[in-house]
Design a protein around this motif. Structure first.
Motif, PDB file in Angstrom:
ATOM      1  N   ASP A   1       0.846  -1.194   0.000  1.00 11.65           N
ATOM      2  CA  ASP A   1       0.000   0.000   0.000  1.00 11.65           C
ATOM      3  C   ASP A   1       0.884   1.248   0.000  1.00 11.65           C
ATOM      4  O   ASP A   1       1.991   1.248   0.559  1.00 11.65           O
ATOM      5  CB  ASP A   1      -0.911   0.029   1.227  1.00 11.65           C
ATOM      6  CG  ASP A   1      -1.973  -1.070   1.197  1.00 11.65           C
ATOM      7  OD1 ASP A   1      -2.268  -1.548   0.078  1.00 11.65           O
ATOM      8  OD2 ASP A   1      -2.483  -1.436   2.267  1.00 11.65           O
TER       9      ASP A   1
ATOM     10  N   HIS B   1      -4.182   7.355  -2.099  1.00 12.88           N
ATOM     11  CA  HIS B   1      -3.914   6.058  -1.479  1.00 12.88           C
ATOM     12  C   HIS B   1      -4.122   4.975  -2.543  1.00 12.88           C
ATOM     13  O   HIS B   1      -5.180   4.908  -3.172  1.00 12.88           O
ATOM     14  CB  HIS B   1      -4.865   5.824  -0.301  1.00 12.88           C
ATOM     15  CG  HIS B   1      -4.643   6.790   0.827  1.00 12.88           C
ATOM     16  ND1 HIS B   1      -4.268   6.376   2.084  1.00 12.88           N
ATOM     17  CD2 HIS B   1      -4.747   8.145   0.890  1.00 12.88           C
ATOM     18  CE1 HIS B   1      -4.144   7.439   2.873  1.00 12.88           C
ATOM     19  NE2 HIS B   1      -4.444   8.526   2.170  1.00 12.88           N
TER      20      HIS B   1
ATOM     21  N   LYS C   1      -3.137   0.735  -3.905  1.00 13.20           N
ATOM     22  CA  LYS C   1      -2.660  -0.610  -3.568  1.00 13.20           C
ATOM     23  C   LYS C   1      -1.450  -0.998  -4.424  1.00 13.20           C
ATOM     24  O   LYS C   1      -0.751  -1.968  -4.111  1.00 13.20           O
ATOM     25  CB  LYS C   1      -3.787  -1.626  -3.778  1.00 13.20           C
ATOM     26  CG  LYS C   1      -5.001  -1.359  -2.885  1.00 13.20           C
ATOM     27  CD  LYS C   1      -6.156  -2.277  -3.252  1.00 13.20           C
ATOM     28  CE  LYS C   1      -7.399  -1.937  -2.435  1.00 13.20           C
ATOM     29  NZ  LYS C   1      -8.573  -2.747  -2.860  1.00 13.20           N
TER      30      LYS C   1
ATOM     31  N   GLY D   1       4.875  -2.986  -3.937  1.00 15.44           N
ATOM     32  CA  GLY D   1       3.851  -2.006  -4.262  1.00 15.44           C
ATOM     33  C   GLY D   1       4.142  -1.113  -5.440  1.00 15.44           C
ATOM     34  O   GLY D   1       3.372  -0.191  -5.711  1.00 15.44           O
TER      35      GLY D   1
END
Length: 414
Positions: A138, A154, A156, A289
């Motif tokens: 994340d 934000h 993933k 990520g």
């Protein structure tokens, strides 16, 4: 501070970012693209190779691009004095597209971005990434828009397709020097008022001034042509006084016996741009990520127009793997992304290096031509650098040198 939540954040709206975001959207992934600049914008990289067409087609972008009427590129011509080597993509080893385009990138990238937006992708221009933090896979990316307002995104997963901006390599200290010797380029566009009709007027060509110095000529369907000089950085610098790019490009054109009449007295449509020591690399292509694609990861050299092919290959591959990871599947990013991409990069790196040693030029201009060798090299120049059925892919690190040495020995004996 405003917060947004997405599955995948793509940094950069160039070809790599558009291919990855369009493919993600097509597969119902919540994707957002942020682009630092405002389109249209001037970008180098106007000559494509056929491998990119696979990616545009798979991402659903081909129909919109095809409508633009860009100049078709059916092959490429290399000139050395009176010697000519012409590669025809329809006569290559293996399967794959037989043509591509040569494009003014401002128009091309705008068309790509417009189509991505038409497909429903949230693309935000004039938005700069100023920071990023990871917590496992994340991430929280801080961006700033043209009004100076900041917000958090934000995600993933992050795909960095920022090109020369190299956002994550800078922020995460991933930069490292290229394996290639320092070369630079100066280029501009001209109104091609002396363009000949027929194939000669539209054919992309590379005129070799010296072993490591060459002039590119890329005609566009709008009547303009891109003209550029490439060579060792020291050579490019000495073409002018006080870094006068106009003087430098004029002198470069005067060195081409083939093109001096066509371009010697035409006006440049903008002040020629100087790209210094453009080759670059990174310590790794992925991390928890994130994945790096296109010029954000590796940029080799423009001699074989490989830049966009690696950009879109990386963008498409990263998008597919990100989807699998988001669906809970364990992805081996080292094998399926890094090792895969770097295999193709290493093949092209060999070709670039051997071009500048002169070994590859020996193969290009050797007479009589060996049809089998030429077809296999043509497939590499078309971007099919993962086809290990091709000898000149599978043993790229020795095939060129060995054959070039054989040709030189034959010449000496003769």
């Amino acid at each position: 501070m405003t917060k947004e939540f997405v599955d995948v954040l793509v940094i950069g709206a160039g070809p790599s970012g558009c291919v990855s975001s369009a493919y993600l959207k097509k597969n119902n992934i919540n994707v957002k693209v942020v682009e630092k600049t405002k389109f249209p914008r001037l970008v180098v990289g106007e000559s494509l190779i056929p491998r990119v067409m696979d990616h545009f087609a798979e991402a659903g972008l081909f129909p919109a691009l095809d409508k633009m009427g860009f100049e078709k590129k059916l092959g490429a011509r290399f000139l050395r004095g009176n010697e000519v080597c012409l590669f025809d993509f329809s006569n290559k080893f293996g399967e794959g597209w037989d043509w591509t385009w040569q494009v003014p990138r401002a128009d091309f990238d705008q068309a790509l971005a417009n189509e991505v937006i038409n497909q429903g992708v949230d693309l935000e221009f004039e938005t700069e990434v100023i920071g990023i933090e990871f917590n496992g896979t994340d991430s929280i990316t801080t961006v700033k828009n043209k009004e100076g307002k900041t917000k958090e995104i934000h995600a993933k997963f992050v795909i960095d397709s920022s090109g020369y901006g190299r956002v994550l390599p800078r922020l995460l200290d991933l930069e490292k020097p290229s394996k290639l010797s320092p070369h630079s380029a100066i280029f501009a566009h001209v109104e091609d008022i002396n363009r000949e009709k027929g194939t000669e007027g539209t054919l992309i060509s590379f005129d070799i001034i010296e072993t490591e110095v060459w002039l590119w000529v890329i005609p566009f369907s709008n009547g303009n042509t891109s003209v550029g000089i490439v060579g060792p950085t020291e050579y490019i610098i000495q073409l002018s006084k006080n870094d006068d790019t106009t003087e430098a490009l004029r002198k470069a054109i005067s060195l081409s016996d083939y093109y001096v009449k066509r371009f010697g007295d035409v006006e440049f449509l903008f002040e020629p741009k100087h790209l210094k020591d453009y080759s670059c690399s990174v310590k790794k292509l992925f991390g928890d990520g994130f994945a790096l694609t296109g010029n954000a990861s590796e940029f080799l050299d423009p001699v074989f127009s490989s830049g966009m092919a690696f950009a879109t290959e990386g963008g498409m591959t990263a998008a597919k793997l990100a989807i699998r990871q988001l669906n809970g599947e364990k992805v081996d990013w080292q094998t399926e992304f890094s090792d895969y991409i770097l295999y193709g990069v290493n093949v092209f790196t060999t070709y670039v290096k051997e071009w500048y040693t002169g070994n590859l030029q020996e193969l290009f201009f050797h007479q009589p031509e060996n049809p089998d060798v030429k077809r296999k090299i043509c497939a590499v120049l078309a971007g099919y650098v993962w086809d290990k059925k091709n000898t000149f892919v599978r043993i790229h690190d020795t095939a060129i040198v060995n054959l070039a040495n054989f040709i030189k020995t034959e010449k000496q004996q003769a």
